[in-house]
Design an enzyme around this catalytic site. Structure first.
Site, mmCIF file in Angstrom:
data_model
loop_
_atom_site.group_PDB
_atom_site.id
_atom_site.type_symbol
_atom_site.label_atom_id
_atom_site.label_comp_id
_atom_site.label_asym_id
_atom_site.label_seq_id
_atom_site.Cartn_x
_atom_site.Cartn_y
_atom_site.Cartn_z
ATOM 1 N N HIS A 199 -41.008 21.637 -23.543
ATOM 2 C CA HIS A 199 -39.890 22.508 -22.950
ATOM 3 C C HIS A 199 -38.547 22.003 -23.119
ATOM 4 C CE1 HIS A 199 -37.856 25.036 -20.398
ATOM 5 N NE2 HIS A 199 -37.609 24.364 -19.426
ATOM 6 N N TYR B 96 -41.126 29.069 -42.891
ATOM 7 C CA TYR B 96 -41.853 27.943 -41.764
ATOM 8 C C TYR B 96 -41.836 28.228 -40.451
ATOM 9 C CZ TYR B 96 -42.989 24.397 -44.904
ATOM 10 O OH TYR B 96 -43.707 23.673 -45.823
#
Length: 235
Positions: free
Chosen positions: A93, A120
């Protein structure tokens, strides 16, 4: 990999993310789920650039602190994502600038925060959900994560930042970086009518790399139709 090496891996990736400006100050947190169901997680108010392996929080399967410093206040966020993403072994995070900026734009679809811009992005991050704003550490964010029912490996918290799960810490970090770069591309190209990947190109990626993306929603245009999750791609 033994716990000592896992602690060192958290510090190594945390320092890399910090030094490249992807999460400033003492923002951001990292967790790893261990074989016994417990976790290693970065401590509260700790800079990812200056982590001490010995002070990383060690929690049991119930989330109780066994050793190290007190853990990040974002434990509910990590716990809910592990609960709903059974294969996840690591969560990253961050407060990365472009990903946070993306969450503040009015046109963002909460079921597909970014269009299919690059291969990607789909191969590493899959597709990204956007959740409403919750204050940092609010236990209610766990219910919001559970509401996604494990369909996403990458989630954006409005006005806050990305949360990304992976089968390994490396996979989670790479997916987070890909999400940040894709958000940057979106902001650079916003309003310029860019060319995104076509449905056929997305389908080719799904078939070639075994990605798991839900069927398009008939009520969405193509640019926002490919919500869901994916397995990280390989070079």
């Amino acid at each position: 990999m033994d716990e000592t090496r896992l602690r060192e891996e958290i510090c190594r990736f945390g320092r890399s993310l910090f030094e490249r400006g992807l999460t400033p100050g003492s923002s951001g947190n990292i967790s790893l789920r261990l074989d016994d169901g417990g976790w290693l997680v970065t401590p509260t108010n700790a800079s990812l650039g200056f982590l001490d392996p010995a002070r990383i929080s060690r929690l049991d399967a119930a989330g109780r602190l066994l050793s190290g410093d007190p853990p990040t206040k974002e434990i509910p966020l990590h716990s809910a994502l592990y609960e709903t993403r059974g294969t996840a072994r690591a969560i990253v995070h961050l407060h990365s600038t472009h990903s946070v900026a993306l969450t503040m734009l009015p046109e963002i679809d909460p079921r597909a925060a970014l269009p299919p811009m690059t291969p990607y992005y789909l191969m590493r991050a899959g597709q990204t959900a956007l959740l409403p704003y919750y204050r940092p550490g609010d236990p209610a964010v766990a219910d919001a994560i559970r509401g996604l029912a494990g369909r996403y490996t990458s989630v954006l918290l409005a006005n806050h930042g990305p949360v990304v799960a992976g089968d390994t810490l490396e996979a989670a970090v790479f997916a987070t970086e890909e999400l940040e770069e894709t958000a940057k591309l979106y902001l650079l190209l916003r309003g310029l009518n860019p060319r995104y990947l076509s449905p056929a190109q997305v389908d080719d990626l799904v078939k070639t790399f075994g990605l798991t993306l839900p069927a398009p929603d008939a009520h969405h245009d193509h640019d926002h139709a490919h919500g869901g999750h994916a397995h990280p791609g390989e070079d």
